[in-house]
Design a protein around this motif. Sequence first.
Motif, PDB file in Angstrom:
ATOM      1  N   ASN A 129       0.829  -1.194   0.000  1.00 65.35           N
ATOM      2  CA  ASN A 129       0.000   0.000   0.000  1.00 65.35           C
ATOM      3  C   ASN A 129       0.866   1.249   0.000  1.00 65.35           C
ATOM      4  O   ASN A 129       0.738   2.112   0.850  1.00 65.35           O
ATOM      5  N   LYS A 130       1.801   1.328  -0.931  1.00 60.64           N
ATOM      6  CA  LYS A 130       2.807   2.375  -0.921  1.00 60.64           C
ATOM      7  C   LYS A 130       2.275   3.735  -1.361  1.00 60.64           C
ATOM      8  O   LYS A 130       2.817   4.763  -1.005  1.00 60.64           O
ATOM      9  N   THR A 131       1.211   3.746  -2.175  1.00 60.29           N
ATOM     10  CA  THR A 131       0.737   5.008  -2.716  1.00 60.29           C
ATOM     11  C   THR A 131       0.231   5.915  -1.597  1.00 60.29           C
ATOM     12  O   THR A 131      -0.511   5.486  -0.726  1.00 60.29           O
ATOM     13  N   ASP A 132       0.655   7.189  -1.608  1.00 57.10           N
ATOM     14  CA  ASP A 132       0.240   8.148  -0.602  1.00 57.10           C
ATOM     15  C   ASP A 132      -1.015   8.866  -1.064  1.00 57.10           C
ATOM     16  O   ASP A 132      -1.086   9.375  -2.173  1.00 57.10           O
ATOM     17  N   TYR A 133      -2.009   8.924  -0.204  1.00 59.72           N
ATOM     18  CA  TYR A 133      -3.235   9.651  -0.482  1.00 59.72           C
ATOM     19  C   TYR A 133      -3.419  10.682   0.625  1.00 59.72           C
ATOM     20  O   TYR A 133      -3.427  10.330   1.802  1.00 59.72           O
ATOM     21  N   GLU A 134      -3.574  11.940   0.245  1.00 54.36           N
ATOM     22  CA  GLU A 134      -3.822  12.957   1.250  1.00 54.36           C
ATOM     23  C   GLU A 134      -5.193  12.757   1.888  1.00 54.36           C
ATOM     24  O   GLU A 134      -5.381  13.004   3.070  1.00 54.36           O
ATOM     25  N   SER A 135      -6.162  12.318   1.111  1.00 51.00           N
ATOM     26  CA  SER A 135      -7.513  12.099   1.613  1.00 51.00           C
ATOM     27  C   SER A 135      -7.917  10.663   1.344  1.00 51.00           C
ATOM     28  O   SER A 135      -7.951  10.221   0.204  1.00 51.00           O
ATOM     29  N   SER A 136      -8.199   9.940   2.402  1.00 55.16           N
ATOM     30  CA  SER A 136      -8.563   8.532   2.263  1.00 55.16           C
ATOM     31  C   SER A 136      -9.530   8.178   3.376  1.00 55.16           C
ATOM     32  O   SER A 136      -9.483   8.742   4.468  1.00 55.16           O
ATOM     33  N   ILE A 137     -10.398   7.217   3.089  1.00 51.73           N
ATOM     34  CA  ILE A 137     -11.456   6.904   4.055  1.00 51.73           C
ATOM     35  C   ILE A 137     -11.867   5.446   3.956  1.00 51.73           C
ATOM     36  O   ILE A 137     -11.794   4.836   2.881  1.00 51.73           O
ATOM     37  N   ALA A 138     -12.278   4.891   5.082  1.00 48.21           N
ATOM     38  CA  ALA A 138     -12.890   3.566   5.127  1.00 48.21           C
ATOM     39  C   ALA A 138     -14.276   3.735   5.729  1.00 48.21           C
ATOM     40  O   ALA A 138     -14.429   4.330   6.802  1.00 48.21           O
ATOM     41  N   VAL A 139     -15.288   3.258   5.024  1.00 51.53           N
ATOM     42  CA  VAL A 139     -16.664   3.318   5.520  1.00 51.53           C
ATOM     43  C   VAL A 139     -16.952   2.013   6.249  1.00 51.53           C
ATOM     44  O   VAL A 139     -16.989   0.948   5.631  1.00 51.53           O
ATOM     45  N   MET A 140     -17.110   2.096   7.549  1.00 48.22           N
ATOM     46  CA  MET A 140     -17.320   0.895   8.350  1.00 48.22           C
ATOM     47  C   MET A 140     -18.781   0.442   8.256  1.00 48.22           C
ATOM     48  O   MET A 140     -19.672   1.217   7.869  1.00 48.22           O
ATOM     49  N   ALA A 141     -19.026  -0.797   8.606  1.00 47.58           N
ATOM     50  CA  ALA A 141     -20.401  -1.318   8.616  1.00 47.58           C
ATOM     51  C   ALA A 141     -21.174  -0.626   9.731  1.00 47.58           C
ATOM     52  O   ALA A 141     -20.789  -0.696  10.895  1.00 47.58           O
ATOM     53  N   PHE A 142     -22.242   0.072   9.372  1.00 48.85           N
ATOM     54  CA  PHE A 142     -23.057   0.745  10.381  1.00 48.85           C
ATOM     55  C   PHE A 142     -23.746  -0.301  11.259  1.00 48.85           C
ATOM     56  O   PHE A 142     -24.140  -1.362  10.789  1.00 48.85           O
ATOM     57  N   ALA A 143     -23.862   0.011  12.547  1.00 49.32           N
ATOM     58  CA  ALA A 143     -24.466  -0.932  13.494  1.00 49.32           C
ATOM     59  C   ALA A 143     -25.980  -0.940  13.362  1.00 49.32           C
ATOM     60  O   ALA A 143     -26.602   0.102  13.129  1.00 49.32           O
ATOM     61  N   PHE A 154     -30.243  -3.943   6.111  1.00 46.19           N
ATOM     62  CA  PHE A 154     -30.483  -2.531   5.833  1.00 46.19           C
ATOM     63  C   PHE A 154     -29.287  -1.686   6.262  1.00 46.19           C
ATOM     64  O   PHE A 154     -28.824  -0.820   5.502  1.00 46.19           O
ATOM     65  N   SER A 155     -28.746  -1.950   7.460  1.00 47.65           N
ATOM     66  CA  SER A 155     -27.600  -1.170   7.940  1.00 47.65           C
ATOM     67  C   SER A 155     -26.375  -1.423   7.074  1.00 47.65           C
ATOM     68  O   SER A 155     -25.635  -0.495   6.714  1.00 47.65           O
ATOM     69  N   ASP A 156     -26.143  -2.703   6.700  1.00 44.42           N
ATOM     70  CA  ASP A 156     -25.024  -3.022   5.801  1.00 44.42           C
ATOM     71  C   ASP A 156     -25.224  -2.361   4.444  1.00 44.42           C
ATOM     72  O   ASP A 156     -24.285  -1.835   3.837  1.00 44.42           O
ATOM     73  N   GLY A 157     -26.461  -2.408   3.958  1.00 41.79           N
ATOM     74  CA  GLY A 157     -26.747  -1.857   2.633  1.00 41.79           C
ATOM     75  C   GLY A 157     -26.519  -0.361   2.565  1.00 41.79           C
ATOM     76  O   GLY A 157     -25.916   0.143   1.606  1.00 41.79           O
ATOM     77  N   ILE A 158     -26.981   0.374   3.595  1.00 47.11           N
ATOM     78  CA  ILE A 158     -26.791   1.818   3.612  1.00 47.11           C
ATOM     79  C   ILE A 158     -25.304   2.161   3.681  1.00 47.11           C
ATOM     80  O   ILE A 158     -24.817   3.062   2.988  1.00 47.11           O
ATOM     81  N   SER A 159     -24.560   1.413   4.500  1.00 46.73           N
ATOM     82  CA  SER A 159     -23.111   1.641   4.600  1.00 46.73           C
ATOM     83  C   SER A 159     -22.446   1.457   3.244  1.00 46.73           C
ATOM     84  O   SER A 159     -21.600   2.261   2.828  1.00 46.73           O
ATOM     85  N   GLU A 160     -22.826   0.393   2.559  1.00 45.72           N
ATOM     86  CA  GLU A 160     -22.212   0.104   1.258  1.00 45.72           C
ATOM     87  C   GLU A 160     -22.608   1.139   0.212  1.00 45.72           C
ATOM     88  O   GLU A 160     -21.797   1.507  -0.649  1.00 45.72           O
ATOM     89  N   GLU A 161     -23.856   1.610   0.283  1.00 48.27           N
ATOM     90  CA  GLU A 161     -24.282   2.642  -0.660  1.00 48.27           C
ATOM     91  C   GLU A 161     -23.467   3.921  -0.473  1.00 48.27           C
ATOM     92  O   GLU A 161     -23.060   4.570  -1.445  1.00 48.27           O
TER      93      GLU A 161
END
Length: 586
Positions: A129-143, A154-161
Motif C-alpha cells: 500500500n505504498k501510494t500516498d493519499y492525502e484524503s482517504s477513508i474507510a466506511v465501516m459497517a453501520f451498526a 439494511f444497515s449493511d446496505g446503507i453503509s455500502e451505498e
Amino acid sequence: MKLNDYLKELQRRHVVKAGLAYLVFSWLLVQVLSILIPAFELSTSLLKTAIIILAIIFPIWLVFSWVYNFTPDGLKKTEDIEYDAKSHAKKNSFLNRFIIGTLLVAIALLIVNQVRMKNEMTEIISVMNKTDYESSIAVMAFADMSPNKDHEYFSDGISEELLNFLAKIPELKVISRTSSFSYKDKDTKAVEIGKELSVSHILEGSIRKSGNMIRITAQLINTKDGSHEWSETYDRNLDSIFKIQDEIAAQVTNQLQISLLGKRSIVNSNNAESYNLYLQAKHLTRQNTKKGYIEAEEKIKQAIALDSTYAPSWQLLAGIYDTGFYNFSIREGDEAIPLGIKAAQKAIELDPISGEAYASLASLYDLAWEFEKSAKNMNKALELNPNNAVIVGTAALKNFGNIEKAIELQKKAIQLDPLVYGNYFNLGFAYFRLNRLEEAEEAFKTFAIYYPNWQIYHYMMARIRLAQNNIEGAREEIEQEKHDFFGIYGRNFIEFAAGNSEESDKLFAEFLNKFSSTDPSNVADLYAFRGNYEKAFDWLKIAVEKKDPVLTEALTYPSFKPMHSDSRWKQIINSMNLPANHGYSM
C-alpha cells in the motif's frame, strides 16, 4: 486388580502427570517449530510429520511411565523399587514444576507467534500500500440498532451505498467493502484501523429502523488521533433515505476538503419498499451460495416490479445472472447471459455514469465471448470509477493475455482493498505465468497468512516448486492439496516431469475420464506439457468451439510457449475475435 487399586498404582507410578507433562512439552515443541519452519523457509510438511511422530510416541511414553521410574541410581523398573513417600512427593513436585513451567513458556510462544503473524500481515499490507493519499477513508459497517436486531441487511446496505457513493470521487481513496466490513462487531480502535488500512479517516455510525421511520447516526473520525471531526443524527421518513445519503456524503467531502466535481451519480428510487427489497437482495448475494442467489433473483425482480427506474436494481440483477451462472449454474448460459446483458444495458440507460453497471456488462460480454465489447465496457468502468477495488480487480482478470497490465491493476486493487485475500492469489498466479517465481511465492505466502488451509494454494506452490526443479518439494505440496480437480491436475505435471511414466499415464487417464468434457483448455495444457503439441492444438480447437470460459486465461500458461511459433497458434488467436490490443503471442 480393582479399579481403586489401579488408580492408586497409576498415581504411585506418576503415569497421569507424566502423560500431561508429555502433552505440554509436545505443545511447546509445536509452537517452536511453527516459528522456526517459516523463518528458515523449510517445508511445512515438517510440522505435520512432527505432530504425527509425537502422537505415535504418546502411548509408548505412557507404557514407559508405567513400567519404569527415574531414580538417583538411574532408570529402574517401578515394580523393583520400594515405595518411599519422600521420593514420591519429590518427583511429584518436580513434575508439577515442569508442567507449569513448560505450559507458561508454550503460552508465551503462542502469543509471540500470533503477534509475529499480525505484524507480518500489517507490514505486507503496508508494503503493498505504498501510494500516498492525502484524503482517504474507510466506511465501516453501520451498526443495526433496531429493537429486534433484524435489519442488518439494511444497515449493511446503507453503509455500502455510502461507500460506493464516495468511491466515485477520483481524489478520494476509498477502501472498499471487504476490508472495511472485516472490522464488523470488533472493538478495534480508529487509530489501529487507520494504520492497518492506511487511511486518514473512517466513517462509522448506526441505523435504527422501525416501520417507515429511520434514525441514522454518522460520524467522521480522524485515524491519526481518534478525534471526531463531524457527527450528525437524522430522524426521517424512509422515503428520504437518498437525501440523507447525499447529506452525509456532502458533509464528509466538505470535511475532507474535496469537491464532488459534479460527478455524483444521484439515482434515487421512488419507492421505499422497492429500495428495501433491493437491499435484501444485495444482502442475499453476500451469502455467496446457490440458494442465496436464487432468492436474491426473486427479491430483485420484486423490487424492479415496484420501481423499474432504479438503476442499481438492474445492475444487481445483471450481477446475479453473471455470478449466479458462472459459480452456481442457477440458469443455463444461453439463458442467463442474454438476460444479464439486457439488465446491465438497462442499468446504464438509467445511470450512464455507473461504473459498476459497465463492469457487469463487460463480465457478461466476456462470458458470451464478445471480447471486444467486454474490453470496451471494462475500460469505461475504469474511467468512471478508477478507485473502485472491485472494478479494478475484475479488470485485472479480464486482461486478454496482457499479464503485465494485470499485475499493475492487481497491485492497485490491493492498495484499495488490502484485506481481499483473492487479490494476492491472483497476483501470485500472474507472476507465476511470467516465470517470476520468487515474486509469485511471496504473493502466495501473503495469501496463506489469511487463509492457510485454502484449497488450490498447495497446487500453486507445487507448480512453483516444479518450475524450480524441486520434484520432492512439489510432491510435498501437492500431497496437501484437497481439491479433487487441482490435486489430480497437479500430480499429472509432477509425475511426468519426474519421469514416472506409468504413474503419470494413469493420472492422465483419470483426468481425461473425469474432466475432459468440461475442461478442454486444461486438457490441452497437459498435452502441451507432455510435448504432444498435435493433441494440444486439437483440444484448443475444441475449447474454441465450446467457447470455454477458461481459454482466455489458459492461453497464457507456460506449457504453451513452445507452440507460439507454430502457425496454428496464430490461427487459434485469430479465431477468437479478441481485442486489438490483446497480449497473446502471435
